[in-house]
Scaffold this motif. Sequence first.
Motif, PDB file in Angstrom:
ATOM      1  N   ASP A   1      -4.408   2.693   8.102  1.00 55.84           N
ATOM      2  CA  ASP A   1      -5.503   2.053   8.825  1.00 55.84           C
ATOM      3  C   ASP A   1      -5.214   0.592   9.128  1.00 55.84           C
ATOM      4  O   ASP A   1      -5.764   0.037  10.066  1.00 55.84           O
ATOM      5  CB  ASP A   1      -6.806   2.187   8.042  1.00 55.84           C
ATOM      6  CG  ASP A   1      -7.465   3.520   8.326  1.00 55.84           C
ATOM      7  OD1 ASP A   1      -7.002   4.200   9.256  1.00 55.84           O
ATOM      8  OD2 ASP A   1      -8.408   3.883   7.620  1.00 55.84           O
TER       9      ASP A   1
ATOM     10  N   LEU B   1       1.576  10.626   3.404  1.00 56.26           N
ATOM     11  CA  LEU B   1       0.368  11.464   3.455  1.00 56.26           C
ATOM     12  C   LEU B   1       0.749  12.937   3.581  1.00 56.26           C
ATOM     13  O   LEU B   1       0.205  13.792   2.872  1.00 56.26           O
ATOM     14  CB  LEU B   1      -0.495  11.058   4.646  1.00 56.26           C
ATOM     15  CG  LEU B   1      -1.464   9.907   4.415  1.00 56.26           C
ATOM     16  CD1 LEU B   1      -2.054   9.440   5.722  1.00 56.26           C
ATOM     17  CD2 LEU B   1      -2.564  10.332   3.473  1.00 56.26           C
TER      18      LEU B   1
ATOM     19  N   ALA C   1      -9.004   5.744  -5.839  1.00 57.56           N
ATOM     20  CA  ALA C   1      -9.140   6.711  -4.762  1.00 57.56           C
ATOM     21  C   ALA C   1      -9.948   7.889  -5.226  1.00 57.56           C
ATOM     22  O   ALA C   1      -9.891   8.285  -6.375  1.00 57.56           O
ATOM     23  CB  ALA C   1      -7.773   7.186  -4.343  1.00 57.56           C
TER      24      ALA C   1
ATOM     25  N   TRP D   1       2.452   7.649   6.974  1.00 57.44           N
ATOM     26  CA  TRP D   1       2.111   8.975   7.510  1.00 57.44           C
ATOM     27  C   TRP D   1       2.918  10.045   6.782  1.00 57.44           C
ATOM     28  O   TRP D   1       2.408  11.095   6.408  1.00 57.44           O
ATOM     29  CB  TRP D   1       2.391   9.059   9.005  1.00 57.44           C
ATOM     30  CG  TRP D   1       1.417   8.344   9.882  1.00 57.44           C
ATOM     31  CD1 TRP D   1       1.692   7.292  10.694  1.00 57.44           C
ATOM     32  CD2 TRP D   1       0.024   8.612  10.071  1.00 57.44           C
ATOM     33  NE1 TRP D   1       0.561   6.897  11.361  1.00 57.44           N
ATOM     34  CE2 TRP D   1      -0.482   7.695  10.997  1.00 57.44           C
ATOM     35  CE3 TRP D   1      -0.840   9.565   9.533  1.00 57.44           C
ATOM     36  CZ2 TRP D   1      -1.808   7.685  11.401  1.00 57.44           C
ATOM     37  CZ3 TRP D   1      -2.158   9.549   9.936  1.00 57.44           C
ATOM     38  CH2 TRP D   1      -2.626   8.630  10.857  1.00 57.44           C
TER      39      TRP D   1
ATOM     40  N   ALA E   1      -2.995   8.575  -4.226  1.00 57.77           N
ATOM     41  CA  ALA E   1      -1.893   8.348  -3.289  1.00 57.77           C
ATOM     42  C   ALA E   1      -2.387   8.471  -1.859  1.00 57.77           C
ATOM     43  O   ALA E   1      -2.092   7.626  -1.008  1.00 57.77           O
ATOM     44  CB  ALA E   1      -0.779   9.355  -3.550  1.00 57.77           C
ATOM     45  N   VAL E   2      -3.166   9.506  -1.614  1.00 55.86           N
ATOM     46  CA  VAL E   2      -3.691   9.715  -0.261  1.00 55.86           C
ATOM     47  C   VAL E   2      -4.506   8.506   0.172  1.00 55.86           C
ATOM     48  O   VAL E   2      -4.359   8.010   1.289  1.00 55.86           O
ATOM     49  CB  VAL E   2      -4.560  10.988  -0.228  1.00 55.86           C
ATOM     50  CG1 VAL E   2      -5.379  11.037   1.043  1.00 55.86           C
ATOM     51  CG2 VAL E   2      -3.696  12.214  -0.317  1.00 55.86           C
ATOM     52  N   ASP E   3      -5.312   8.035  -0.762  1.00 60.57           N
ATOM     53  CA  ASP E   3      -6.139   6.871  -0.434  1.00 60.57           C
ATOM     54  C   ASP E   3      -5.277   5.670  -0.075  1.00 60.57           C
ATOM     55  O   ASP E   3      -5.506   5.000   0.935  1.00 60.57           O
ATOM     56  CB  ASP E   3      -7.017   6.563  -1.643  1.00 60.57           C
ATOM     57  CG  ASP E   3      -8.075   5.540  -1.315  1.00 60.57           C
ATOM     58  OD1 ASP E   3      -9.201   5.956  -1.059  1.00 60.57           O
ATOM     59  OD2 ASP E   3      -7.761   4.339  -1.310  1.00 60.57           O
TER      60      ASP E   3
ATOM     61  N   ASP F   1      -9.255  11.920   3.880  1.00 57.20           N
ATOM     62  CA  ASP F   1      -8.291  11.121   3.120  1.00 57.20           C
ATOM     63  C   ASP F   1      -9.029  10.155   2.204  1.00 57.20           C
ATOM     64  O   ASP F   1      -8.643   9.949   1.058  1.00 57.20           O
ATOM     65  CB  ASP F   1      -7.394  10.319   4.066  1.00 57.20           C
ATOM     66  CG  ASP F   1      -6.352  11.204   4.706  1.00 57.20           C
ATOM     67  OD1 ASP F   1      -6.186  12.329   4.223  1.00 57.20           O
ATOM     68  OD2 ASP F   1      -5.714  10.762   5.676  1.00 57.20           O
ATOM     69  N   TYR F   2     -10.075   9.567   2.727  1.00 56.91           N
ATOM     70  CA  TYR F   2     -10.793   8.579   1.927  1.00 56.91           C
ATOM     71  C   TYR F   2     -11.681   9.242   0.887  1.00 56.91           C
ATOM     72  O   TYR F   2     -11.757   8.805  -0.253  1.00 56.91           O
ATOM     73  CB  TYR F   2     -11.642   7.686   2.823  1.00 56.91           C
ATOM     74  CG  TYR F   2     -10.879   6.539   3.402  1.00 56.91           C
ATOM     75  CD1 TYR F   2     -10.075   5.751   2.585  1.00 56.91           C
ATOM     76  CD2 TYR F   2     -10.941   6.234   4.747  1.00 56.91           C
ATOM     77  CE1 TYR F   2      -9.365   4.705   3.104  1.00 56.91           C
ATOM     78  CE2 TYR F   2     -10.226   5.191   5.274  1.00 56.91           C
ATOM     79  CZ  TYR F   2      -9.441   4.427   4.453  1.00 56.91           C
ATOM     80  OH  TYR F   2      -8.724   3.388   4.965  1.00 56.91           O
TER      81      TYR F   2
ATOM     82  N   ARG G   1      -3.597   6.074   3.218  1.00 57.90           N
ATOM     83  CA  ARG G   1      -4.533   6.011   4.316  1.00 57.90           C
ATOM     84  C   ARG G   1      -4.895   4.565   4.640  1.00 57.90           C
ATOM     85  O   ARG G   1      -5.052   4.187   5.779  1.00 57.90           O
ATOM     86  CB  ARG G   1      -5.763   6.839   3.958  1.00 57.90           C
ATOM     87  CG  ARG G   1      -6.898   6.766   4.935  1.00 57.90           C
ATOM     88  CD  ARG G   1      -6.498   6.891   6.366  1.00 57.90           C
ATOM     89  NE  ARG G   1      -6.409   8.252   6.844  1.00 57.90           N
ATOM     90  CZ  ARG G   1      -6.269   8.564   8.135  1.00 57.90           C
ATOM     91  NH1 ARG G   1      -6.241   7.633   9.051  1.00 57.90           N
ATOM     92  NH2 ARG G   1      -6.147   9.812   8.503  1.00 57.90           N
ATOM     93  N   ARG G   2      -4.972   3.759   3.574  1.00 54.23           N
ATOM     94  CA  ARG G   2      -5.287   2.356   3.825  1.00 54.23           C
ATOM     95  C   ARG G   2      -4.149   1.687   4.593  1.00 54.23           C
ATOM     96  O   ARG G   2      -4.374   0.900   5.511  1.00 54.23           O
ATOM     97  CB  ARG G   2      -5.556   1.634   2.514  1.00 54.23           C
ATOM     98  CG  ARG G   2      -6.996   1.829   2.103  1.00 54.23           C
ATOM     99  CD  ARG G   2      -7.271   1.415   0.686  1.00 54.23           C
ATOM    100  NE  ARG G   2      -8.343   2.224   0.148  1.00 54.23           N
ATOM    101  CZ  ARG G   2      -9.643   1.948   0.296  1.00 54.23           C
ATOM    102  NH1 ARG G   2     -10.006   0.881   0.943  1.00 54.23           N
ATOM    103  NH2 ARG G   2     -10.559   2.745  -0.186  1.00 54.23           N
TER     104      ARG G   2
ATOM    105  N   TRP H   1       0.843  -1.206   0.000  1.00 61.56           N
ATOM    106  CA  TRP H   1       0.000   0.000   0.000  1.00 61.56           C
ATOM    107  C   TRP H   1       0.873   1.248   0.000  1.00 61.56           C
ATOM    108  O   TRP H   1       0.653   2.179  -0.761  1.00 61.56           O
ATOM    109  CB  TRP H   1      -0.909   0.031   1.229  1.00 61.56           C
ATOM    110  CG  TRP H   1      -2.150  -0.800   1.150  1.00 61.56           C
ATOM    111  CD1 TRP H   1      -2.465  -1.851   1.951  1.00 61.56           C
ATOM    112  CD2 TRP H   1      -3.256  -0.655   0.257  1.00 61.56           C
ATOM    113  NE1 TRP H   1      -3.687  -2.367   1.602  1.00 61.56           N
ATOM    114  CE2 TRP H   1      -4.201  -1.655   0.572  1.00 61.56           C
ATOM    115  CE3 TRP H   1      -3.527   0.233  -0.789  1.00 61.56           C
ATOM    116  CZ2 TRP H   1      -5.400  -1.799  -0.106  1.00 61.56           C
ATOM    117  CZ3 TRP H   1      -4.730   0.078  -1.462  1.00 61.56           C
ATOM    118  CH2 TRP H   1      -5.638  -0.922  -1.134  1.00 61.56           C
TER     119      TRP H   1
END
Lengths: 571, 907
Positions: A402, A414, B2, A411, A393-395, B336-337, A398-399, A377
């Motif tokens: 999480d 992000l 995304a 981090w 990329a952010v998505d 973010d999501y 973030r996964r 990821w």
Amino acid sequence: MGITKENCRNELRTAIRQLTDRCLYTASKWAAEQLVGIEQDPAKYPQSHTRLQRDCSSIRRRFRSTDEITSTPLAGTSYVSTPVPEEENEEIDSDFYLLAKTYFSCREYRRAAHVLSDQTGKKALFLRCYALYLAGEKRKEEETIELEGPLGKSDAVNSELVSIEQDLAAVRKNGTIDSFGLYLYGLVLKAKGNENLARAVLVESVNTYPWNWSAWLELQSLCTTIDTLNSLKLNNHWMKDFFLASTYHELRMHNESLAKYDYLQATFGCSNYIKAQIAKAQYSLREFELVEAIFEELLRIDPYRIDDMDMYSNVLYAKECFSGLSYLAHQVFMTDKYRPESCCIIGNYYSLKGLHEKSVMYFRRALKLDKKYLSAWTLMGHEYVEMKNTPAAVDAYRRAVDINPCDYRAWYGLGQAYEMMGMPYYALHYFKKSVFLQPGDSRLWIAMAQCYETEQLRMLEEAIKCYRRAANCNDREAIALHRLAKLHSELGQFQEAAFYYKKDLERMEDEEREGPNMVEALLFLANYCKAQKRFEEAEVYCTRLLDYNGPEKETAKSLLQDIKLAQSGFP
Amino acid sequence: MAGIIKPQSGFVITPHKVSICILLQVYAPSGQLSVPFPFASISQHNRLGLFLIALTKSCDDILEPSLDEFLKLLKEFGGLLENWLYDHVASRLSSLSSPDDLFTFFSELRGILAGPETNIIDDDQINLDPNSNLGMYLRRCLLSFNNLSFEGMCHLLTNIKAYCQEAFSPYKMSHLDDASNDPEAPLEYENMDLENIVLQNFTEELESRKRSNERVPFHNHSSKALFSLIEDITVSPGQKAKHNHRIQTQTHTPSIESSDVILQRTNWQIQGYLSEQADMIEKLGSSFPMSAFESVLKLLQKVAPELHRVHFLRYLNSLYHDDYPAALENLHRYFDYSAGMEGSDFVPPLSCMNNGRYEIALLSLGMAHFHFGHPELALKVLTEAVRVCQLHSDDTCLAYTLTAICNLLSEVGISNITGIMGASDSHVSTSFSVQQQLFVLLRRSLKRADSLKLKRLVASNQLALANFDLKHVQRPLLSFGPKASVQLRTCPINVCKKLRLSSHLIHQFDNESSIVTVDGALSTSWLKNQRKPTTTLVFPPESGSESNCDTLYSWLQSSSVPGSVLQLVGSSYLVRVTSWELYGSASLARSNALLYATCFADSSSSADLSLAYGKLIQYLAVYKGYKEAFVALKIAEAKFLSVSKSGILTVKLQLLHEWALHRGHLKLAQQTCDELGALASSVAGVDMELKTEASLRRARTLLAANQFNQAASVAHSLFCKCYKFNMHVENASVLLFLAEIHKRSGNAVLGIPYALASLSFCESFNLDLLRAAATLTLAELWLLLGSRHAKRALNLIHSAFPIILGQGGLELQSRAHIAEAKCYLSDSSISVSEDPDIVLDSLRQACEGLEALEYHEMAAEAYYLMAIVLDKSGQMEQREEAATRFKEHITALENPIKPEDPLVNLL
């Protein structure tokens, strides 16, 4: 009493037999690896026996030539010798058990369980439950794929958990449960979310039978803080050292982990596992040279190894070693192309080549094989950043976060993504998270400082604080010192600026670097010393400046004249 | 992947749908006569048809009812046929035991559809028109069944098994006990099943048998769990009555008999549920049940991991329960999501499709910081939001952000913003003062909102401008060049105009249909809570996520005016209250507050409502005395018991302080005043207005204790603070108070300049009532200078009388009366003994008012004067009476009795 090699060997041999008998293949594989990893006495055994062990200390020779002494075992640790449980001769395994075992080995789990459904005895019970558990797991994985719904419903659960739990709980109440049953019970409890009981049960299991590495691993996954780790009541067994080393690593206590491994290496000198673990820890400490050497050796001894090789590929990536990476990718591809690690390595290769679309494809494949594959990821996030697709990329980052909120790289990613989008203040939140997790990494501090420094924020005080932290933790590229000096001089704090310029200068001298930074430092220091009326010092700097061509030379000359004037004219 | 929401994948066949299909088959069996077998009459037949249509209308489920629930509904509905239908569905379902059964079932179903060529239909026969509602539904089911892979079919079979299993064990127990089924029956049933399975050798079924006892799929469980939780929450105490209609539409409680109950929870419904909960959270603030809702959200997240709005709700939940880390975490996770895109996919803004709309994240974060009382952080974030909006040319968001900044600036006392806003915000030159910057910003954001046709934003901006005009003198912005002559006064006409314009909003929404809600795509409920400045700063931090649920929401609501608009209009009335209070029309202020409390009680947040109540209580105290006020306060406290207490608590403390001061309980006064001070600086930032009030009250307490020096020093520092934060309206009263101190200390010469200064402040801010009070004080000061000035003082008093008597409170009126009497007494040209009524009348009125207030000190003074006058005029009896009253009040003042009022003990 300490561990003698022969004791270990005997314990491991029995354990391997017992574990294999119960079809705990991963654990027995691990045990077998450690068994071979115990260094043989070369005098006693002919060459052929040590084929897998050759060169096992070459790394130590290369990197530890000076401190041989530290690797001697620590004195004073007393071990509880856990008696190896004798096999209860259950009529030397009933025929049904043998049949079930073969079914199990052929991955026909339900059949295996069915055969054992009427059998009594601890072994039969364990194997039956274990087979059911695996059948449930297999079905669960299939279902997750089949059930992928519009909202990503992932409600597939292992349907066997309840019945297994009931059976095992009953046996545990009777007191007739063995340590393998306890291990399985812990596994089931963990899957059902009953973590406290799971932890207790697993501790019980490893205390009665320490050689089951799988149990230790489960226990490790339940220890997410140092406090929980310390609260465990574990018997002192040499397996506990393996456990502690690995858990320390997970808890990002890399140095403690390394110390443990060093200690273990005294006995298990040739263990590939330990080598790989050391490599992992060193990787976290960013000792890439050492990591590369370890992996080279590992590959030489064990060329078809895929475990942990993704980390090797990361190292090769960081060192921009095209051919090495391609060779590695080819090799793992030939060995087993449907391993998430393999896909990840190939993805890394394409990324290095700048073919980001392809690399994303391979990371996706890795994720298809293992949804919770953390580094894929994160790496995919990096690729999206390269492709300027920041939302994706952010998505991805973030996964990753999480899945494991301790992944400082994600981090950091992000933060970077948001900074790219021109939202430095928003990005700060993420940078803060990442430095919190990895306070010893200068790059993170520098990234955060740069964020503070941006045009939009100009929060220089905070930037200075960050750079100071970066400078304190082994800033390789020496960005921090220079920036610190510059920021201080911008803020008019010349004394601090001079201090940092001086430090930077010393460092540059030390590393024999030249360049504009050097000139800048010299120029500033010359001016500063002059203003402070420390003419002799100023003179020294000026004379050094004279070595450079360009406008600085002229400035230095005029400075020198001024100094002379100041010294003679006004005593 | 995304930033882009997965397209809704189509229609998936589920056990619930299969049972609907079974009913369909009953409804329209192929080739039957007009009233097919089980039905006794056509109306019965039609009833089932209606039921089926209701069922099919809600088919895009997230959660479907379990068989149990479904059968229960069927039972409520079926009337006479109940048992037959019930048994039929149950037996049909349980007869589906192999994939081939399913196959046959669906091919039978196909038979009930009329073929396209059969145009001439036999009248007697029932055929389902393929284009009818039910026909379409059936076709969709058939299509999705045909699309199933073998695995899919196996899953369906397993699910049907589980679906039956859950329902039948209780079903057998409760309903078929009479059918000679002993408790062992389920077991037998199982064994039978096992044999079948062994025969047929279907691995899939083997599996399902294994799970038969213990496990029910999560899917079916969750609906129940969710149900109960939702019910728990929606019916939280105090809210039950108000939201009853919503409960009916949202959660289907068994008590509802109407047949158009929404049986399944569609995606939309969940979204609607979430947005409704969001409204509730904002409305109830911290009294919203946190942990219970959190667990619902966790459940939802598990069932629908891609439904990111859940994160937003979790954020809201933690925000209103002051859980800073959790709020921040969830906010970041949500954005973010969703990349700020979720919710606005309704009208996809083409320009920013690729980039995501992270500026909304910034806007929300800014407002979250505001809520937590970090104005500087908020300002930084919002400044960044402005920049990003400009970068992505997202005008709508920019308009909202500017409004947010305006609110921040006007509500939080920031004395200096250069350096925060400074360089980055190009449209504000830094040479201006904060107030000027705010004014420019307000006007710009109004213009921007107007050009973007964001009606709600326009209205709220107008409110903000009205607020600004209310308290600020307009100065020319040009620092050079020819200046138009400007009167340095506030402009009440402007305020009035803005207020009217802002409440025009309601007419616009009245005329248009619900389409309008789309235009409020960004944040509707955010705007709802545009507060008037005296409220605590709960800044509703919602944005960018409301559009499509809003449509749903207004669809759910019966009235055509959305709640947010109502709330906005309501707050315009609150501003009216403040403005009339300042301008000095007590009656208008009171009537506006009353209007707000009656008309907008449903749509307003509890904090706002408690504010209005508080105002009303204060009016009661000032105009009717404390007894009635305390009664009202008790009622209000009971009403807002669970809700944020602070609004009512403040009022209570204020009341107690006044009361204590009047009765001479200085200790109590000190205590309440300290508590008020503590309230002013809570964890969530400093409330400047309350803080000022607290220190003014402190000074008053000191004055009452005759500590003139200390009182004066407190007042001075207060003046400096107000000056620093540009609170000129407050300064007027501080100056007046300083004059009062000098009056009490007997130093009239020093007092007069303060009174005059206060007068000029009042004039430029149009504070008529305060002006009258200042005039009165001035008159009293002149009177102190000696009897030569009695004439002048009397004139002053008479000039102020109309306002004082018309709008002033009891205390002010009595003071005026006493002062008038004193003037007469000291005026040598008037002989009191000849015409005592001139004085006695006003003194009597003063006494009445002061008795109601229990203001012993002043009452004693009034009675004293009265006794003297009576003495002079020779009315001995009445003189004695006045004298005894005087004595009573004096003793009460000197030996304050322990207050027996229970309210005091509540402290």
